[in-house]
Write an enzyme that holds these catalytic residues in place. Structure first.
Site, mmCIF file in Angstrom:
data_model
loop_
_atom_site.group_PDB
_atom_site.id
_atom_site.type_symbol
_atom_site.label_atom_id
_atom_site.label_comp_id
_atom_site.label_asym_id
_atom_site.label_seq_id
_atom_site.Cartn_x
_atom_site.Cartn_y
_atom_site.Cartn_z
ATOM 1 N N ASN A 223 6.525 -1.311 0.896
ATOM 2 C CA ASN A 223 7.911 -1.028 1.299
ATOM 3 C C ASN A 223 8.155 -1.350 2.765
ATOM 4 O O ASN A 223 9.285 -1.643 3.160
ATOM 5 C CB ASN A 223 8.254 0.433 1.016
ATOM 6 C CG ASN A 223 8.569 0.678 -0.448
ATOM 7 O OD1 ASN A 223 9.377 -0.023 -1.043
ATOM 8 N ND2 ASN A 223 7.920 1.666 -1.042
ATOM 9 N N HIS B 257 -1.456 -2.708 9.814
ATOM 10 C CA HIS B 257 -0.339 -3.650 9.730
ATOM 11 C C HIS B 257 -0.170 -4.324 11.091
ATOM 12 O O HIS B 257 0.092 -3.656 12.097
ATOM 13 C CB HIS B 257 0.961 -2.935 9.357
ATOM 14 C CG HIS B 257 0.822 -2.018 8.186
ATOM 15 N ND1 HIS B 257 0.670 -2.470 6.891
ATOM 16 C CD2 HIS B 257 0.772 -0.657 8.116
ATOM 17 C CE1 HIS B 257 0.554 -1.435 6.080
ATOM 18 N NE2 HIS B 257 0.613 -0.329 6.789
#
Length: 274
Positions: free
Chosen positions: A195, A225
């Site tokens: 998401n 990330h």
């Protein structure tokens, strides 16, 4: 001072986290008023009853509690089915299943509903951040946005797109590239697990120009990330190493707290970086 009345769709990992923290007064200006469950057998019912929080199984009943804002912590289908109606009824909406916005028309539908209802759609950062810096750069022009996500190998178990690859995640010895391509394609293959790619795409240059790489990595401890963008303002690299929630390693602590941050900004008289 009147508290912000918060309703929640779902009582899974993030829904329960938000509920408990609001009920415990972590965000002083907010109070939980009710939670939507898909059925009386849904997980979370006993927890809600132990905390004396009302639960309902219809949107109409949920809106009957007069919430100021509804937090979606359920499914992409809930975003599509309930989001526009919530906004049209004058209630702010915070969707967490941002992969739903891979549907090119959904953002326009939501925006039109918010304009009609005089409400606002809030897009949380989730498990990443620096989206304010990206949006600032966007005013000057951004040419390229990429994100590389690495999660521990077995975190990807049970995801159809990974199962189709026939990879032995239990015995993986080195990082394995699971996906590389546009965020729009990534959302379709990994709708629940990435998401944050949707948040990045919405904040930046869109689902088709944002490039995502996903690795199953037996060497990482955190959900990692790395985001990069470049444009008129220069080049930026941001690295997030997020602690997974023990009960559900696919969810990070940062993502849970992100929702509370949005609510905190809605109640405060001072907003920083958002």
């Amino acid at each position: 001072m009147k508290k912000l009345r918060v309703a929640i769709l779902g009582c899974g990992t993030i829904g329960r986290f938000v509920l408990d923290h609001l009920a415990d007064g972590v965000v002083p200006g907010c109070e939980p008023v009710a939670v939507y469950l898909r059925s009386p057998e849904s997980r979370g019912r006993e927890h809600l009853e132990s905390r004396k929080i009302p639960w309902v199984t219809s949107l109409e009943d949920l809106l009957g509690f007069s919430p100021d804002v509804v937090v979606e912590a359920s499914t992409h289908d809930a975003v599509v089915a309930m989001g526009p109606e919530i906004l049209k009824r004058g209630v702010d909406f915070i969707p967490l299943s941002l992969g739903a916005f891979v549907d090119a028309g959904l953002m326009e539908t939501m925006t039109a509903a918010a304009e009609k209802g005089g409400s606002r759609l809030h897009i949380p950062s989730g498990g990443i951040g620096a989206l304010d810096a990206l949006q600032t750069a966007l005013i000057g022009g951004v040419e390229k946005v990429t994100m590389t996500t690495r999660k521990y190998s077995t975190t990807w178990k049970g995801i159809p797109a990974v199962d189709e690859l026939g990879v032995d995640l239990e015995n993986l010895k080195e990082p394995l590239l699971l996906f590389e391509g546009p965020a729009r394609e990534c959302m379709k293959k990994y709708p629940q697990s990435i998401n944050i790619g949707a948040a990045l795409s919405i904040a930046g240059i869109g689902f088709d120009r944002t490039i995502i790489k996903i690795y199953a990595d037996p060497t990482v401890e955190y959900n990692t990330h790395e985001i990069r963008w470049e444009g008129a303002t220069g080049k930026v690299t941001v690295l997030f190493e997020n602690t997974p929630v023990p009960e559900n390693p696919k969810t990070t602590y940062q993502a849970c707290l992100s929702t509370l941050f949005v609510l905190k900004n809605m109640t405060g008289s001072r907003i920083i970086g958002a």
